[in-house]
Write an enzyme that holds these catalytic residues in place. Structure first.
Site, PDB file in Angstrom:
ATOM      1  CG  PHE A   1      -0.445   1.803   6.768  1.00  0.00           C
ATOM      2  CD1 PHE A   1      -0.852   0.595   6.210  1.00  0.00           C
ATOM      3  CD2 PHE A   1      -1.258   2.400   7.718  1.00  0.00           C
ATOM      4  CE1 PHE A   1      -2.057  -0.004   6.589  1.00  0.00           C
ATOM      5  CE2 PHE A   1      -2.455   1.810   8.109  1.00  0.00           C
ATOM      6  CZ  PHE A   1      -2.849   0.607   7.535  1.00  0.00           C
TER       7      PHE A   1
ATOM      8  CE  LYS B   1       5.812  11.421   7.105  1.00  0.00           C
ATOM      9  NZ  LYS B   1       5.957   9.968   7.309  1.00  0.00           N
TER      10      LYS B   1
ATOM     11  CB  CYS C   1      -9.588   6.054   2.685  1.00  0.00           C
ATOM     12  SG  CYS C   1      -9.393   6.406   0.957  1.00  0.00           S
TER      13      CYS C   1
HETATM   14  P1  NAD Z   1      -1.750   8.233   9.973  1.00  0.00           P
HETATM   15  O1  NAD Z   1      -2.613   9.430  10.127  1.00  0.00           O
HETATM   16  O2  NAD Z   1      -1.325   7.492  11.175  1.00  0.00           O
HETATM   17  O3  NAD Z   1      -0.387   8.621   9.207  1.00  0.00           O
HETATM   18  C1  NAD Z   1      -0.408   9.379   8.020  1.00  0.00           C
HETATM   19  C2  NAD Z   1       0.889  10.171   7.931  1.00  0.00           C
HETATM   20  O4  NAD Z   1       0.951  11.070   9.026  1.00  0.00           O
HETATM   21  C3  NAD Z   1       2.138   9.294   8.002  1.00  0.00           C
HETATM   22  O5  NAD Z   1       3.045   9.715   7.010  1.00  0.00           O
HETATM   23  C4  NAD Z   1       2.674   9.529   9.408  1.00  0.00           C
HETATM   24  O6  NAD Z   1       4.073   9.507   9.466  1.00  0.00           O
HETATM   25  C5  NAD Z   1       2.178  10.917   9.753  1.00  0.00           C
HETATM   26  N1  NAD Z   1       1.901  11.052  11.185  1.00  0.00           N
HETATM   27  C6  NAD Z   1       1.569  10.063  12.043  1.00  0.00           C
HETATM   28  N2  NAD Z   1       1.381  10.569  13.280  1.00  0.00           N
HETATM   29  C7  NAD Z   1       1.595  11.896  13.196  1.00  0.00           C
HETATM   30  C8  NAD Z   1       1.530  12.964  14.134  1.00  0.00           C
HETATM   31  N3  NAD Z   1       1.196  12.753  15.396  1.00  0.00           N
HETATM   32  N4  NAD Z   1       1.792  14.204  13.701  1.00  0.00           N
HETATM   33  C9  NAD Z   1       2.109  14.429  12.414  1.00  0.00           C
HETATM   34  N5  NAD Z   1       2.177  13.458  11.483  1.00  0.00           N
HETATM   35  C10 NAD Z   1       1.920  12.211  11.863  1.00  0.00           C
HETATM   36  O7  NAD Z   1      -2.509   7.288   8.922  1.00  0.00           O
HETATM   37  P2  NAD Z   1      -2.156   5.797   8.513  1.00  0.00           P
HETATM   38  O8  NAD Z   1      -2.464   4.901   9.653  1.00  0.00           O
HETATM   39  O9  NAD Z   1      -0.826   5.742   7.882  1.00  0.00           O
HETATM   40  O10 NAD Z   1      -3.241   5.570   7.343  1.00  0.00           O
HETATM   41  C11 NAD Z   1      -4.561   5.175   7.588  1.00  0.00           C
HETATM   42  C12 NAD Z   1      -5.506   6.352   7.604  1.00  0.00           C
HETATM   43  O11 NAD Z   1      -5.401   7.088   6.386  1.00  0.00           O
HETATM   44  C13 NAD Z   1      -6.951   5.922   7.710  1.00  0.00           C
HETATM   45  O12 NAD Z   1      -7.629   6.784   8.581  1.00  0.00           O
HETATM   46  C14 NAD Z   1      -7.465   6.075   6.281  1.00  0.00           C
HETATM   47  O13 NAD Z   1      -8.849   6.273   6.168  1.00  0.00           O
HETATM   48  C15 NAD Z   1      -6.706   7.285   5.854  1.00  0.00           C
HETATM   49  N6  NAD Z   1      -6.648   7.374   4.397  1.00  0.00           N
HETATM   50  C16 NAD Z   1      -7.401   8.327   3.790  1.00  0.00           C
HETATM   51  C17 NAD Z   1      -7.412   8.423   2.410  1.00  0.00           C
HETATM   52  C18 NAD Z   1      -8.240   9.464   1.727  1.00  0.00           C
HETATM   53  O14 NAD Z   1      -8.059   9.659   0.536  1.00  0.00           O
HETATM   54  N7  NAD Z   1      -9.147  10.144   2.412  1.00  0.00           N
HETATM   55  C19 NAD Z   1      -6.629   7.542   1.653  1.00  0.00           C
HETATM   56  C20 NAD Z   1      -5.858   6.585   2.316  1.00  0.00           C
HETATM   57  C21 NAD Z   1      -5.877   6.507   3.694  1.00  0.00           C
END
Ligand code: NAD
Length: 488
Positions: free
Chosen positions: A149, A173, A281
């Site tokens: 997000f 997605k 992140c």
């Molecule tokens: P999230 O892991 O909740 O969601 C990421 C994606 O996974 C979304 O598209 C979501 O629909 C999907 N998802 C959610 N639950 C799922 C499940 N149980 N099974 C399969 N797919 C699922 O992450 P978020 O809250 O959207 O984003 C924040 C996180 O992303 C933080 O931990 C941040 O550090 C990380 N992030 C990392 C980077 C990087 O480059 N390392 C960059 C941006 C964000």
């Protein structure tokens, strides 16, 4: 009500899923749209379209494929203001932060326009008498990305331009929390008149992710999100024979040495901790002063207090809300945890009252001092505007602490000593290093190099890694003998 649709085979179509979720403005709680929860059948429709599209797209010369990207760059630039507003409304970040997303997104489109040269192969003549050997790069087929997000616009562009420029077809997605911005981008992509099936988008959550992981036609998956889900996507994707790059969460330490320029350092550190309300992140989270210091704490507290929190489209606002009420409650309880562990609250941002936005998920800048380094707060990704301020006596101990961290997304040092900077660069176990830099975000030509639990896979997003990830190598060994050639 704006009911979001999928984009499949060059057309807008309704999701097959009957369940819909609200897309909510985090500053006002206004419901802006309904997003489908998605189903495996949606993935199937997108994957069939992308598989069909691949047959023609992979044969189109790379030099022609990138012409679509040049036009996409122009469309993104022409629509930057509207796209940035969309990011602010659905994610809460400020307009300036939203605009910065597009700068990096466009930079990735530009970088991918170099594909005709970047995906060239290698040739060795006469590896044995009369025998030549060469390596060519070919696309994989259908590739998919799953994004978080916190960067609704930029993160899909870590993958999309490279995937299609290399000759793959693509399915996006977006995060179900912020699906409107990529829907607007797909409206622009529709104007490109790409062959059908080259870029598709399906909305939803876990059902779509599992659909990708299980679909036999999807060859590669790029994931960005939290570490637990990154690990899940990597494990299941690999078990199903897919190529996976999965970028995970973070807990970024910053060390401030006694020889750092304190005014500059404090400003940069505060910008890193509170930028995007700490939901980056690459947000600095644990700030470690090393050795003797004067006035660092005072300077950090003063600058943190000055940061104006509010609705991201208001000009004077420097920090927006966190994404959901659940996220606000989680950050708040982590602050309680830090206090229970012995941390001292220098500023508590939990009672934020933003006039006109009373229902928003606002937390103002918060600083906790002397949080125990082995405690839960110091080890947990907060993803909110909270600074943990700690002290360690030596640079060696500070680096040892960083290297014990389970995450390895970023580590930064502030110093005026080249020798200390060099030691840090060499010894710190993190994939993105900042030296007098607070957000070490690689530009498009470099890979976004998370380590440890911040990344699962081999090839990261962006840079040369992207070309390797989105192509497979084919080696050809050729023999041509003199005696086979008729004289004429
Ligand atoms: P999230 O892991 O909740 O969601 C990421 C994606 O996974 C979304 O598209 C979501 O629909 C999907 N998802 C959610 N639950 C799922 C499940 N149980 N099974 C399969 N797919 C699922 O992450 P978020 O809250 O959207 O984003 C924040 C996180 O992303 C933080 O931990 C941040 O550090 C990380 N992030 C990392 C980077 C990087 O480059 N390392 C960059 C941006 C964000």
């Amino acid at each position: 009500m704006n009911i979001l649709q999928n984009y499949i085979n060059g057309q807008w179509v309704n999701s097959i899923s009957e369940e819909y979720w609200d897309v909510v403005n985090p500053a006002s709680q206004e419901v802006m749209a309904k997003v489908p929860a998605g189903s495996a059948a949606d993935v199937d429709a997108a994957a069939s379209s992308a598989s069909e599209g691949f047959k023609e797209w992979k044969r189109m010369p790379a030099g022609k494929r990138i012409q679509y990207l040049f036009r996409l760059k122009q469309l993104l630039e022409d629509n930057m203001t509207e796209l940035s507003k969309s990011i602010t409304l659905e994610s809460g970040k400020t307009f300036a932060e939203a605009k910065a997303e597009w700068v990096r997104a466009i930079e990735n489109v530009e970088n991918a326009c170099g594909i005709p040269a970047l995906m060239q192969g290698d040739f060795s003549e006469d590896i044995a008498t009369g025998i030549d050997e060469y390596m060519i790069r070919q696309p994989l087929g259908v590739c998919a990305c799953i994004t978080p997000f916190n960067f609704p616009g930029m993160i899909p562009f870590w993958f999309l331009p490279y995937a299609i420029a290399c000759g793959n077809t693509f399915i996006i997605k977006p995060s179900e929390k912020v699906p409107i911005t990529m829907t607007k981008v797909m409206e622009l992509i529709h104007q490109l008149n790409l062959p059908a099936g080259v870029i598709n988008m399906v909305h939803g959550g876990k059902a779509i992710v599992d659909g990708f992981l299980e679909h036999p036609d999807i060859k590669a998956i790029s994931f960005v999100g939290s570490s637990n889900i990154a690990r899940y996507v990597y494990g299941k994707g690999a078990a199903n024979g897919k190529r996976v790059q999965a970028q995970g969460g973070a807990k970024n330490p910053v060390i401030i040495l006694p020889d750092a320029d304190i005014d500059m350092t404090s400003q940069i550190v505060v910008d890193s901790v509170y930028g995007c309300a700490g939901q980056r992140c690459l947000a600095a989270s644990t700030i470690i002063t090393v050795g003797e210091h004067k006035n660092v704490t005072e300077s950090l507290v003063e600058l943190s207090r000055k940061r104006v929190t509010g609705f991201g489209l208001d000009e004077q606002v420097a920090m927006g809300p966190v994404i959901t009420p659940a996220s606000k409650a989680r950050v708040s309880s982590l602050i309680d945890k830090g206090v229970a562990e012995g941390g001292r609250l220098l500023i508590d941002g939990r009672n934020a009252k933003i006039s006109g936005y009373e229902k928003g998920n606002f937390i103002q800048p918060t600083i906790l001092e002397n949080v125990p380094l082995n405690g839960e707060l110091a080890g947990t990704e907060i993803f909110g505007p909270v600074m943990s301020l700690v002290h360690i006596n030596t640079i060696e101990d500070a680096i040892a602490y960083i290297n014990g961290n389970k995450y390895g997304n970023m580590a930064c040092v502030f110093t005026s000593s080249g020798l200390h900077a060099r030691k840090f660069r060499n010894e710190a176990d993190a994939g993105n290093i900042g030296i007098n830099i607070g957000v070490a975000a690689p530009v498009a030509q470099f890979p976004f190099s998370g380590w440890k639990e911040s990344f699962f896979g081999d090839l990261h997003g962006q840079g040369k890694h992207a070309i390797e990830f989105f192509t497979q190598t084919k080696v050809v060994i050729e023999r041509w003998l003199k005696e086979w050639t008729r004289k004429f």
